[in-house]
Write a protein that holds these residues in place. Sequence first.
Motif: not given
Length: 362
Positions: A77-80, A146-148, A156-158, A188-189
């Motif tokens: 996963i990668a999170m923003v 940086r996530a891509i 994942l976007f918070d 997921i946003y």
Amino acid sequence: MAELALKNVVKRFGTYEIIHNASLDVADGEFVVFVGPSGCGKSTLLRMIAGLETISGGEIHIGGTIVNDVEPADRGIAMVFQSYALYPHMTVEENLAFGLRMTGNPKNDTERRVQRVADILQIKELLNRRPRQLSGGQRQRVAIGRAIVREPQVFLFDEPLSNLDAELRVQMRVEIARLHKELGATMIYVTHDQTEAMTLADKIVVLRGGNIEQIGAPLDLYDNPANQFVAGFVGSPKMNFMSGAVIEAQGQTITVALSNQGNVPITLPVENFEPRIGEKVTLGIRPEHFFKAGQGDADLTIKVDVAEHLGNTSYVYANVSSGEQIIIEREESRNESNRDTLTIAIRASNVFLFDNTGNRIR
């Protein structure tokens, strides 16, 4: 990319349970948005998917594998984040490449990925700048890049746009929608912004108090809310609610008097509802479902509080005798909406009906 599933996920802090048996299936490539009021658990749920919060019960599956005990870095996963979280002493290029270099990714592949991301996000001219030299929108692009660059299974976007001004939010919303279409990624946003949810999501998950209230496509939730909470939460401006009471019932038809509108009666068809005469109910009406006097099934005369003119549309805010406020969306008509009182009509076909516990009747 990969599918994701939550199966009866629970989160407790001590004896206090804040997520209650949350279950959700996210298809490969789907864009899912978590919405709900502050404190409902949407960010906590996202952090559990990321592995930043442990789960107290249930299972989280990513790509068909249970990841309950898998470290965040190994979940694919990668999170923003809302705060960008860029390294201020590094250039944009170094920020994009940092995670890959730390994992020992080959230099040539790292450079290829960074250039690809710079092309996708149209930030090639920014690669030699540092974060302090960037606007808020540019910083958010770098954070997303940086996530891509990690090529994760799930993004994942918070609340990534909450720090931006209104114009930049619109621009970045379009960029994220374009990005999802181009990458075909599972996303997921989390947001509290109704417009973001309605325009970005393939599927919306509405949360309240740690419970999932309803899951569905944006327009499905708008047209067919499961209860009064969802009806009032999905949509902007929100649905209007007016108190009423059942004054007559014949078979699958009832007549409701709007108790705060001079007991104006309206007859409604219902199914699987056996009301008692005098039973309290709530009528829900979308702002766009008010009509000119005489064009509906019941006329209401209201006192205008404020009228907002937005070009081809006006929003009329009116207070009724109980203190309830209703919002009426009208095609632009300055003279009419500037009156002290206004007579409007409602149609039975547009009315939602809820019982005294908030459950939807029709």
